[in-house]
Design a protein around this motif. Structure first.
Motif, PDB file in Angstrom:
ATOM      1  N   GLU A  26      21.092  -0.051 -14.076  1.00 35.44           N
ATOM      2  CA  GLU A  26      21.809  -0.127 -12.420  1.00 35.44           C
ATOM      3  C   GLU A  26      22.823  -0.649 -12.540  1.00 35.44           C
ATOM      4  OE1 GLU A  26      19.273  -2.188  -9.176  1.00 35.44           O
ATOM      5  OE2 GLU A  26      17.691  -0.562  -9.987  1.00 35.44           O
ATOM      6  N   ILE A  27      24.056  -0.381 -12.077  1.00 35.32           N
ATOM      7  CA  ILE A  27      25.705  -0.732 -11.777  1.00 35.32           C
ATOM      8  C   ILE A  27      25.830  -0.623 -10.019  1.00 35.32           C
ATOM      9  CG2 ILE A  27      27.987  -0.154 -12.059  1.00 35.32           C
ATOM     10  CD1 ILE A  27      26.970   1.503 -14.721  1.00 35.32           C
ATOM     11  N   VAL A  28      25.666  -1.842  -9.892  1.00 30.47           N
ATOM     12  CA  VAL A  28      25.890  -2.251  -8.541  1.00 30.47           C
ATOM     13  C   VAL A  28      27.343  -2.478  -8.473  1.00 30.47           C
ATOM     14  CG1 VAL A  28      26.090  -4.089  -6.786  1.00 30.47           C
ATOM     15  CG2 VAL A  28      24.611  -4.469  -8.466  1.00 30.47           C
ATOM     16  N   ILE A 132      32.900   3.035  -9.888  1.00 30.08           N
ATOM     17  CA  ILE A 132      32.110   1.744 -11.142  1.00 30.08           C
ATOM     18  C   ILE A 132      33.807   1.399 -11.685  1.00 30.08           C
ATOM     19  CG2 ILE A 132      31.088   0.939 -13.655  1.00 30.08           C
ATOM     20  CD1 ILE A 132      29.452   4.204 -12.616  1.00 30.08           C
ATOM     21  N   GLN A 133      33.887   0.288 -11.567  1.00 28.21           N
ATOM     22  CA  GLN A 133      35.225  -0.035 -11.967  1.00 28.21           C
ATOM     23  C   GLN A 133      34.829  -2.241 -12.835  1.00 28.21           C
ATOM     24  OE1 GLN A 133      36.809  -1.215  -8.422  1.00 28.21           O
ATOM     25  NE2 GLN A 133      37.184   0.578  -7.912  1.00 28.21           N
ATOM     26  N   PRO A 134      36.046  -2.524 -14.227  1.00 24.45           N
ATOM     27  CA  PRO A 134      36.011  -3.484 -13.987  1.00 24.45           C
ATOM     28  C   PRO A 134      34.757  -4.616 -13.327  1.00 24.45           C
ATOM     29  CG  PRO A 134      37.498  -2.182 -14.346  1.00 24.45           C
ATOM     30  CD  PRO A 134      37.437  -1.415 -14.088  1.00 24.45           C
ATOM     31  N   GLY A 135      34.417  -5.062 -13.714  1.00 25.32           N
ATOM     32  CA  GLY A 135      33.694  -6.722 -12.961  1.00 25.32           C
ATOM     33  C   GLY A 135      32.880  -6.344 -11.950  1.00 25.32           C
ATOM     34  N   ASP A 136      32.364  -4.724 -11.265  1.00 26.94           N
ATOM     35  CA  ASP A 136      31.433  -4.796 -11.403  1.00 26.94           C
ATOM     36  C   ASP A 136      29.569  -5.461 -12.413  1.00 26.94           C
ATOM     37  OD1 ASP A 136      32.301  -2.879  -8.950  1.00 26.94           O
ATOM     38  OD2 ASP A 136      32.407  -0.964 -10.479  1.00 26.94           O
ATOM     39  N   ARG A 137      28.743  -5.175 -11.571  1.00 31.80           N
ATOM     40  CA  ARG A 137      27.374  -5.594 -12.204  1.00 31.80           C
ATOM     41  C   ARG A 137      26.794  -4.709 -12.759  1.00 31.80           C
ATOM     42  NH1 ARG A 137      22.702  -7.383 -10.710  1.00 31.80           N
ATOM     43  NH2 ARG A 137      22.934  -6.939  -8.261  1.00 31.80           N
ATOM     44  N   VAL A 138      26.100  -5.457 -13.938  1.00 34.84           N
ATOM     45  CA  VAL A 138      25.566  -4.283 -14.180  1.00 34.84           C
ATOM     46  C   VAL A 138      23.943  -4.938 -14.708  1.00 34.84           C
ATOM     47  CG1 VAL A 138      24.278  -3.099 -16.605  1.00 34.84           C
ATOM     48  CG2 VAL A 138      27.133  -2.548 -16.068  1.00 34.84           C
ATOM     49  N   ALA A 139      22.133  -4.278 -14.156  1.00 40.16           N
ATOM     50  CA  ALA A 139      21.786  -4.282 -13.896  1.00 40.16           C
ATOM     51  C   ALA A 139      20.700  -3.508 -15.048  1.00 40.16           C
ATOM     52  CB  ALA A 139      20.916  -4.692 -12.539  1.00 40.16           C
ATOM     53  N   HIS A 140      20.156  -4.896 -15.784  1.00 38.64           N
ATOM     54  CA  HIS A 140      19.428  -4.494 -17.537  1.00 38.64           C
ATOM     55  C   HIS A 140      18.734  -5.810 -18.092  1.00 38.64           C
ATOM     56  CE1 HIS A 140      18.609  -3.005 -21.363  1.00 38.64           C
ATOM     57  NE2 HIS A 140      18.224  -1.493 -20.604  1.00 38.64           N
ATOM     58  N   PRO A 141      18.173  -5.087 -18.234  1.00 37.48           N
ATOM     59  CA  PRO A 141      17.036  -7.138 -19.660  1.00 37.48           C
ATOM     60  C   PRO A 141      18.097  -7.572 -20.955  1.00 37.48           C
ATOM     61  CG  PRO A 141      15.706  -5.104 -19.059  1.00 37.48           C
ATOM     62  CD  PRO A 141      16.985  -4.516 -18.795  1.00 37.48           C
ATOM     63  N   LEU A 142      19.136  -6.868 -21.088  1.00 39.36           N
ATOM     64  CA  LEU A 142      19.979  -6.937 -21.824  1.00 39.36           C
ATOM     65  C   LEU A 142      20.882  -7.330 -21.445  1.00 39.36           C
ATOM     66  CD1 LEU A 142      20.962  -5.605 -25.035  1.00 39.36           C
ATOM     67  CD2 LEU A 142      22.471  -4.592 -24.094  1.00 39.36           C
ATOM     68  N   PHE A 143      21.558  -8.147 -20.729  1.00 37.00           N
ATOM     69  CA  PHE A 143      22.509  -8.781 -19.305  1.00 37.00           C
ATOM     70  C   PHE A 143      21.727 -10.250 -18.936  1.00 37.00           C
ATOM     71  CE2 PHE A 143      23.655  -3.920 -19.434  1.00 37.00           C
ATOM     72  CZ  PHE A 143      24.766  -4.443 -21.132  1.00 37.00           C
ATOM     73  N   ASN A 144      22.765 -11.120 -19.296  1.00 34.54           N
ATOM     74  CA  ASN A 144      22.037 -12.366 -18.683  1.00 34.54           C
ATOM     75  C   ASN A 144      22.271 -12.384 -17.181  1.00 34.54           C
ATOM     76  OD1 ASN A 144      21.519 -13.933 -20.980  1.00 34.54           O
ATOM     77  ND2 ASN A 144      23.491 -14.483 -21.329  1.00 34.54           N
ATOM     78  N   LYS A 145      21.562 -12.704 -16.326  1.00 39.44           N
ATOM     79  CA  LYS A 145      21.319 -13.183 -15.016  1.00 39.44           C
ATOM     80  C   LYS A 145      22.841 -14.151 -14.687  1.00 39.44           C
ATOM     81  CE  LYS A 145      17.189  -9.623 -13.883  1.00 39.44           C
ATOM     82  NZ  LYS A 145      16.699 -10.096 -13.441  1.00 39.44           N
ATOM     83  N   ARG A 146      23.541 -13.731 -13.656  1.00 43.16           N
ATOM     84  CA  ARG A 146      24.051 -15.059 -13.494  1.00 43.16           C
ATOM     85  C   ARG A 146      24.833 -15.111 -12.224  1.00 43.16           C
ATOM     86  NH1 ARG A 146      28.751 -16.149 -18.206  1.00 43.16           N
ATOM     87  NH2 ARG A 146      26.740 -16.358 -20.164  1.00 43.16           N
TER      88      ARG A 146
END
Length: 146
Positions: A26-28, A132-146
């Motif tokens: 998902e991309i927010v 979709i732009q730089p700074g948007d958040r990608v939700a996927h297990p590959l990436f740490n949640k912050r």
């Protein structure tokens, strides 16, 4: 004879015949959440092959490359027939850079422009279509949640 046929089937079922792992991503964005179904490219062989030799990539589909640990990433479009948007993603899941409408069959190097953990390749025009732009958040297990 049956054993020979089994060997032939095994030989013909090379790397291209293997089913890639398909996962949701998902991309927010400012305009909402966009959901994609992505093939995972985690091995060196999968990352080298990428989307080469494909004739189409449907909207909403893509390939996510895992370049763990976070690093400077360089990509190209050699043997890739379809234009793509390359979305470079930091380890924290934030989009670092987007290379839009990349040139098919080109050996021009496309850089992440900084440290990135992954690259999402989608059909060209996707970033613009969904805002979709730089700074948007990608939700996927590959990436740490912050």
């Amino acid at each position: 004879m049956a054993a020979a046929a089994a060997v032939l089937v095994t030989l013909c079922a090379g790397p291209a015949a293997r089913a890639a792992s398909i996962q949701p991503l998902e991309i927010v964005t400012k305009s909402g959440v966009q959901v994609f179904s992505v093939e995972m490219a985690t091995t060196e062989e999968e990352k080298t092959q990428g989307l080469m030799h494909r004739k189409e990539l449907p909207d909403g589909k893509g390939m996510l490359f895992d370049f763990s640990p976070e690093q400077q990433i360089s990509m190209w479009m050699k043997n890739t027939y379809i234009p793509l948007d390359m979305i470079f993603i930091r380890a924290d899941g934030r989009i670092l850079r987007i290379a839009e409408n990349t040139e098919p069959m080109s050996t021009k190097i496309i850089s992440s422009g900084g440290l990135a953990r992954g690259v999402l390749e989608v059909i060209a025009g996707t970033a613009q279509k969904y805002g979709i732009q730089p700074g948007d958040r990608v939700a996927h297990p590959l990436f740490n949640k912050r």
